[in-house]
Design an enzyme around this catalytic site. Structure first.
Site, short mmCIF file in Angstrom:
data_model
loop_
_atom_site.label_atom_id
_atom_site.label_comp_id
_atom_site.label_asym_id
_atom_site.label_seq_id
_atom_site.Cartn_x
_atom_site.Cartn_y
_atom_site.Cartn_z
N ASP A 33 -37.09 -77.09 25.51
CA ASP A 33 -36.90 -75.91 26.35
C ASP A 33 -37.39 -74.67 25.60
OD1 ASP A 33 -34.82 -75.26 28.96
OD2 ASP A 33 -35.40 -73.57 27.68
N ILE A 34 -38.05 -73.78 26.33
CA ILE A 34 -38.63 -72.59 25.70
C ILE A 34 -37.56 -71.59 25.27
CG2 ILE A 34 -38.93 -71.13 27.77
CD1 ILE A 34 -41.85 -70.68 26.76
N ASN A 91 -29.62 -78.84 37.18
CA ASN A 91 -29.31 -77.84 38.20
C ASN A 91 -30.13 -78.14 39.46
OD1 ASN A 91 -27.55 -76.27 36.55
ND2 ASN A 91 -29.35 -75.54 35.44
N GLN A 98 -30.87 -73.34 40.05
CA GLN A 98 -32.10 -74.05 39.67
C GLN A 98 -33.24 -73.04 39.70
OE1 GLN A 98 -33.21 -77.38 42.16
NE2 GLN A 98 -35.03 -77.84 40.96
N HIS A 104 -35.62 -81.53 36.82
CA HIS A 104 -35.55 -81.64 35.36
C HIS A 104 -34.12 -81.91 34.93
CE1 HIS A 104 -35.25 -77.41 36.58
NE2 HIS A 104 -34.45 -77.22 35.54
N HIS A 106 -31.70 -81.48 31.66
CA HIS A 106 -31.50 -80.85 30.35
C HIS A 106 -30.76 -81.84 29.45
CE1 HIS A 106 -32.14 -76.54 31.71
NE2 HIS A 106 -31.84 -77.08 32.87
P1 AMP Z 1 -32.98 -74.44 35.43
O1 AMP Z 1 -32.12 -73.23 35.58
O2 AMP Z 1 -32.17 -75.71 35.31
O3 AMP Z 1 -34.04 -74.52 36.52
O4 AMP Z 1 -33.68 -74.30 34.03
C1 AMP Z 1 -35.03 -74.12 33.83
C2 AMP Z 1 -35.27 -74.23 32.35
O5 AMP Z 1 -36.66 -74.23 32.12
C3 AMP Z 1 -34.69 -73.07 31.53
O6 AMP Z 1 -33.80 -73.60 30.55
C4 AMP Z 1 -35.91 -72.42 30.89
O7 AMP Z 1 -35.68 -71.91 29.60
C5 AMP Z 1 -36.91 -73.57 30.90
N1 AMP Z 1 -38.31 -73.18 30.89
C6 AMP Z 1 -38.93 -72.28 31.68
N2 AMP Z 1 -40.23 -72.19 31.39
C7 AMP Z 1 -40.45 -73.08 30.40
C8 AMP Z 1 -41.60 -73.47 29.66
N3 AMP Z 1 -42.79 -72.92 29.88
N4 AMP Z 1 -41.47 -74.42 28.70
C9 AMP Z 1 -40.26 -74.96 28.46
N5 AMP Z 1 -39.13 -74.65 29.12
C10 AMP Z 1 -39.22 -73.71 30.08
#
Ligand code: AMP
Length: 122
Positions: A33-34, A91, A98, A104, A106
């Site tokens: 995760d970024i 989520n 989400q 995805h 986590h």
């Molecule tokens: P969600 O709220 O479950 O949709 O979480 C989306 C997740 O994607 C968050 O934890 C972000 O930090 C992660 N995210 C967004 N853009 C990127 C990216 N380019 N590379 C890796 N993780 C990302």
């Protein structure tokens, strides 16, 4: 809702933007995760165009579903998360916040994660 192939994970899958990959096979990609919330925070995504668990569980093939579940277990194992334990979370939809409209999972690990999520306001 139709799948939007401009979402950030679709772009990662197409190689348009980079990721810190930890696992890839025919059906699944996993990457850091970024914006990590824990010392280990990895996302596992199916390669197919599925918005949510509902989408995936109703439309994906048995091979995709089996591959995805096995990949989640393998990634957690390979990250060294078995001994200390880990949490998986997904989520789905607006009440769950989400943000990225591609399914995805986590994986959180590397510290004491506390007991579940904080109770939401009732
Ligand atoms: P969600 O709220 O479950 O949709 O979480 C989306 C997740 O994607 C968050 O934890 C972000 O930090 C992660 N995210 C967004 N853009 C990127 C990216 N380019 N590379 C890796 N993780 C990302």
């Amino acid at each position: 809702m139709d799948y939007d192939d401009g979402n950030i994970f679709a772009r990662i899958l197409r190689g348009e933007i980079p990721c810190k990959k930890v696992f890839e096979d025919e059906h699944t990609l996993a990457f850091h995760d970024i914006n990590p919330q824990t010392p280990i925070h990895v996302l596992v995504i199916p390669k197919g165009a599925y918005i949510s668990m509902d989408d995936f569980s109703t439309k994906a093939s048995d091979a995709e579903i089996a591959g995805f579940v096995r990949a989640i277990g393998k990634v957690a194992r390979d990250l060294g998360a078995l001994e200390g334990g880990y949490r998986i979370l997904s989520n789905n939809g607006p009440n769950a916040h989400q943000d990225v409209q591609h399914l995805h999972i986590h994986i959180f690990a590397g510290k004491n994660l506390g007991r579940m999520i904080k109770p939401a306001d009732k």
